[in-house]
Structures are given as C-alpha cells and as structure tokens.
Design a protein around this motif. Sequence first.
Motif, PDB file in Angstrom:
ATOM      1  N   THR A 178      -7.267 -28.476  19.868  1.00  0.00           N
ATOM      2  CA  THR A 178      -7.942 -28.553  18.747  1.00  0.00           C
ATOM      3  C   THR A 178      -7.358 -29.666  17.584  1.00  0.00           C
ATOM      4  O   THR A 178      -6.413 -29.702  17.782  1.00  0.00           O
ATOM      5  N   ALA A 179      -8.014 -30.093  16.755  1.00  0.00           N
ATOM      6  CA  ALA A 179      -7.625 -30.887  15.646  1.00  0.00           C
ATOM      7  C   ALA A 179      -8.657 -30.897  14.450  1.00  0.00           C
ATOM      8  O   ALA A 179      -9.772 -30.565  14.582  1.00  0.00           O
ATOM      9  N   THR A 180      -8.235 -31.391  13.253  1.00  0.00           N
ATOM     10  CA  THR A 180      -8.997 -31.456  12.223  1.00  0.00           C
ATOM     11  C   THR A 180      -8.757 -32.811  11.519  1.00  0.00           C
ATOM     12  O   THR A 180      -7.662 -33.308  11.444  1.00  0.00           O
ATOM     13  N   ALA A 181     -10.067 -33.512  11.478  1.00  0.00           N
ATOM     14  CA  ALA A 181      -9.846 -34.873  10.702  1.00  0.00           C
ATOM     15  C   ALA A 181     -10.898 -35.174   9.702  1.00  0.00           C
ATOM     16  O   ALA A 181     -12.260 -34.730  10.303  1.00  0.00           O
ATOM     17  N   ALA A 182     -10.870 -35.716   8.542  1.00  0.00           N
ATOM     18  CA  ALA A 182     -11.665 -35.957   7.497  1.00  0.00           C
ATOM     19  C   ALA A 182     -12.582 -34.625   7.402  1.00  0.00           C
ATOM     20  O   ALA A 182     -13.870 -34.812   6.998  1.00  0.00           O
ATOM     21  N   GLY A 183     -11.978 -33.489   7.426  1.00  0.00           N
ATOM     22  CA  GLY A 183     -12.845 -32.229   7.243  1.00  0.00           C
ATOM     23  C   GLY A 183     -13.424 -31.857   8.243  1.00  0.00           C
ATOM     24  O   GLY A 183     -14.216 -30.579   8.456  1.00  0.00           O
ATOM     25  N   HIS A 184     -13.552 -32.323   9.461  1.00  0.00           N
ATOM     26  CA  HIS A 184     -14.146 -32.047  10.657  1.00  0.00           C
ATOM     27  C   HIS A 184     -13.344 -31.409  11.646  1.00  0.00           C
ATOM     28  O   HIS A 184     -12.142 -31.519  11.626  1.00  0.00           O
ATOM     29  N   ASP A 185     -13.561 -30.206  12.046  1.00  0.00           N
ATOM     30  CA  ASP A 185     -12.780 -29.369  13.067  1.00  0.00           C
ATOM     31  C   ASP A 185     -13.384 -29.968  14.613  1.00  0.00           C
ATOM     32  O   ASP A 185     -14.340 -29.940  14.844  1.00  0.00           O
ATOM     33  N   PHE A 186     -12.356 -30.261  15.501  1.00  0.00           N
ATOM     34  CA  PHE A 186     -12.450 -30.778  16.697  1.00  0.00           C
ATOM     35  C   PHE A 186     -11.776 -29.813  17.684  1.00  0.00           C
ATOM     36  O   PHE A 186     -10.885 -29.378  17.689  1.00  0.00           O
ATOM     37  N   THR A 187     -12.773 -29.483  18.779  1.00  0.00           N
ATOM     38  CA  THR A 187     -12.025 -28.822  20.065  1.00  0.00           C
ATOM     39  C   THR A 187     -12.566 -29.486  21.397  1.00  0.00           C
ATOM     40  O   THR A 187     -13.659 -30.184  21.264  1.00  0.00           O
ATOM     41  N   TRP A 188     -11.668 -29.956  21.988  1.00  0.00           N
ATOM     42  CA  TRP A 188     -11.993 -30.646  23.173  1.00  0.00           C
ATOM     43  C   TRP A 188     -11.308 -29.952  24.483  1.00  0.00           C
ATOM     44  O   TRP A 188     -10.230 -29.282  24.405  1.00  0.00           O
TER      45      TRP A 188
END
Length: 240
Positions: A178-188
């Motif tokens: 998981t990560a957060t960038a520019a206010g978006h939360d990502f899961t891969w």
Amino acid sequence: MRRCVQELGSDEVADDALLDYYLILAEADGGDPGAPPLGILVEEFVLCDDYTAAAIDSAEWSAAAGAWRSSPASSRDIRTDAHLRARVTAVSRHDAGRAYQAGGGGELPQEAEIRALFRERQPLPAAAPLDLGTTGSRHYRILFAGEPRDLGSIRSALRLEPVEDPADPLARVVGTATATAAGHDFTWELRRIGPGIAWCLDVTVRLGTGPEAPIGELLRHHRQAIRGQSLIPVTIERFA
C-alpha cells in the motif's frame, strides 16, 4: 468517452527514455543481452486518459536488413509465442543503444525518430469499466505474459509483503503493498494467473482530491519494474 493518446507527451516527463526496448536474440545466444541481437523491438503503449491501454505502437530494427520497419506482428508474437518470448530480453534505452552499435546499426535514433516509424498500430481489446458500486475507487489490472526471471527483485521493487509462498506453483497472490500519493490511497498485489500461463498486477486506487497524474506514474513505474524481470506487459485494463 475516453481519450486515447501516446503514453507520455514530451512535455509531461523530463526523461529521454520513455519507450520500451527489447532485444530479439538468436536461440544459440541463450538470452545473453551482451550478444549482438538479431533485432531490436521498440514499443509504446497508447493510453486512454484514465491510463488504460488502447493499443501498442512499435517499430523493429533487423540486423540482417539493416533497416527499421513498423512491426505490430512482432509485438503480438512476443506476447503469444512462448518460444519467441524466450529469446526476448527487456533492456534500457542505453543497453539497446549498445546492442544496436554492436549489431552494426551505428547510433540509436532518438525517440522522436523512432516514433515516426510507428505506422501500424496493434489494437488492444477495450471495454468501458464495469460499475461495481465502488464510487471513488478505480481497479486496474496490468497483465503480463511469461514467467519472472527473479521474483525476489519484483517483490523488492514493488515493496511487496508476502501473502502466499511464491515457490508454491499453486499460490495465486504472492505479495501486496500500500502507499499514498497526492491524496490517493493505492493498494497493489501481484498475482499468478496460472502456472506457466501469465501474471498480473492488480491496483486499487481510492481517489483523493489531488491530481490524477500520480496514478499513471505508479502504473508505469510498476509495469517497468516487472517488465525488467522477463515478464512482458500485455495490456492495462480497468474494471471499475
């Protein structure tokens, strides 16, 4: 309606290596990237404005002919023909340039010159994202053909935490992050679709209020990290 363009415009990324480079080697070379290639295949995904793939542009240089040509058939074949794919090595532009010189081609053309050779496009299946009732989220899948050369390197580059034993041929999800960038939360998560069949990277984006460019940047970074380990990207789909 989604708008589809070349993957990255010249004013969007300050990078002189935006295209994907592959060496096509003779069988006797055993995949040695230092051997003079039979050819060099250069590709670029054509992306829609939501970062899904609509087509692949490509050009191929043949050492025997000493010439370039548009080559959608080669782009298709390296994804569908396992025997040919075993002779294909993903490389950087720098390494492609060295191989081009070793094969008698001279100085590798600039990327703008290579793009001018993209005259025939290999279209990819396209469909509107499904409505899965997940407003505010996007679900992407990057599909890859082949088997990874070094799964550990992929797990490290993508910061994957183990889920199942990657040595188990029946394991499906081998890692997640998981990560957060520019206010978006990502899961891969990296998935094995089937033993010896294909792999995919599933990416879920929970949209924030920031710009969408980091979505494309993450998808590209992860695709390139996996491409460097002998898995050839086939398409980028979106399910929601």
